[in-house]
Design a protein around this motif. Structure first.
Motif, mmCIF file in Angstrom:
data_model
loop_
_atom_site.group_PDB
_atom_site.id
_atom_site.type_symbol
_atom_site.label_atom_id
_atom_site.label_comp_id
_atom_site.label_asym_id
_atom_site.label_seq_id
_atom_site.Cartn_x
_atom_site.Cartn_y
_atom_site.Cartn_z
ATOM 1 N N LEU A 157 -35.459 -6.467 -40.932
ATOM 2 C CA LEU A 157 -36.551 -7.010 -41.733
ATOM 3 C C LEU A 157 -37.461 -7.865 -40.860
ATOM 4 N N LEU A 170 -40.813 -4.937 -47.935
ATOM 5 C CA LEU A 170 -39.882 -5.324 -46.879
ATOM 6 C C LEU A 170 -39.022 -4.107 -46.552
ATOM 7 N N LEU A 238 -40.693 -14.345 -46.336
ATOM 8 C CA LEU A 238 -41.891 -13.822 -46.997
ATOM 9 C C LEU A 238 -42.688 -14.994 -47.551
#
Length: 338
Positions: A157, A170, A238
């Motif tokens: 990721l 993602l 994120l």
């Protein structure tokens, strides 16, 4: 004659007190054990705010594995040689006589991508030809050949920052396992259930998608893959950001024949630090707004080269790296002196 405040001599002006606010907040971090982690922040406030750092609501002192460096308008927390015990929420609190401000960031210490053996039950299965009481030679973890059924990350990721309201995906990729693995997605160390996030797995590709992001989607995301023979995980941060809100309407003071001072309150920054303010004015009878030249970083500014005995209105916009806010409501009508 301009009215003087008690205890203020002619020609002097007291600075406007303002509550604390952040221009850069600490960001959630995923770190590997044994590394150092830094949480930098910048802020404003008049007078200079006091600063307190806490972990899980316990105050942190600048000693041992923690170092706190605070200067005017900035404070940084550094954590050395992080381990599992350092997982948690870190908060910086600012205070001055005009108010308080807080900001939080989560630290997750993890061995992202590391493989480890999963042992089912209390006894490891014996290979054919190995009698009870004998022990097999441990596998060499440095072998190039991966044990059957185990997997590893081909692509982990990646950290992302996207604008509020836009979609995001993602993605991670793993080597083939030969069997369907058990996939678990987590946000801020909590398992994600069914909701707005759509999670898929297809031929080694793992995805988590939001069709339309919101601020609440900001966090540390972890995907855990359990093949039955080993468990691997990968994490990423994120951040959901947007253009700032509109500043408050500007207040006008210190009016002279050709200058005046504007003051306003900083708006919410959209989860991305405000880089500057844009000031505009419009004379009575004009339709178009005129841009005040120069970049303005603070929430006060003296505008010069105005026309004597002329009426003006003013408005402010805030800018971050995603763009400009809507202009503030304009000020009341103000006339410069003769």
């Amino acid at each position: 004659m301009e009215m003087q405040e008690s205890g203020t001599s002619a020609g002097e002006h007291r600075s406007l007190a303002s509550p604390p606010g952040f221009t850069k907040t600490p960001k959630g971090t995923v770190a590997k054990a044994g590394t150092n982690v830094t949480f930098p922040t910048t802020f404003h406030g008049d007078p200079q705010p006091s600063v307190v750092w806490t972990k899980d609501d316990v105050e942190i002192k600048s000693e041992g594995k923690f170092n706190i460096n605070t200067t005017e308008g900035a404070s940084t927390l550094e954590i050395f040689n992080v381990g599992k015990a350092d997982n948690g929420w870190y908060k910086i609190a600012l205070h001055n006589p005009s108010g308080w401000a807080w900001a939080n960031a989560q630290l997750i210490v993890t061995g992202a991508g590391a493989r480890f053996e999963k042992i089912e039950g209390e006894m490891e299965m014996q290979e054919s030809g190995t009698s009870a009481g004998e022990h097999r030679k441990p596998r060499d973890v440095k072998e190039d050949k991966k044990p059957a059924g185990q997997s590893s990350f081909i692509e982990e990721l990646q950290d992302q920052q996207v604008q509020k309201g836009s979609p995001v995906t993602l993605t991670a990729k793993i080597s083939s396992t030969g069997t369907e693995p058990k996939i678990t997605w987590k946000k801020d160390a909590k398992v994600l259930g069914r909701g707005r996030a759509r999670m898929t797995y297809d031929k080694g590709t793992l995805t988590l998608k939001y069709a339309r992001t919101d601020y609440e989607d900001t966090g540390v995301y972890t995907v855990e893959v359990d093949t039955g023979s080993n468990v691997i995980e990968s994490s990423a941060n994120l951040e959901i950001a947007d253009v700032p809100d509109s500043p408050s309407p500007p207040e006008v003071s210190e009016i002279t024949t050709n200058s005046l001072k504007l003051s306003w309150r900083a708006p919410k920054d959209g989860n991305s630090p405000i880089t500057k303010y844009v000031l505009e004015y419009r004379k009575t009878g004009e339709k178009d707004w005129t841009l005040v030249p120069g970049d303005v970083a603070s929430t006060t500014h003296v505008i010069e080269d105005l026309t004597p005995r002329t009426s003006y209105r003013f408005r402010i916009s805030a800018v971050n790296k995603l763009g400009s806010s809507r202009p503030s409501r304009f000020s009341g009508l103000v006339e410069t002196k003769r």
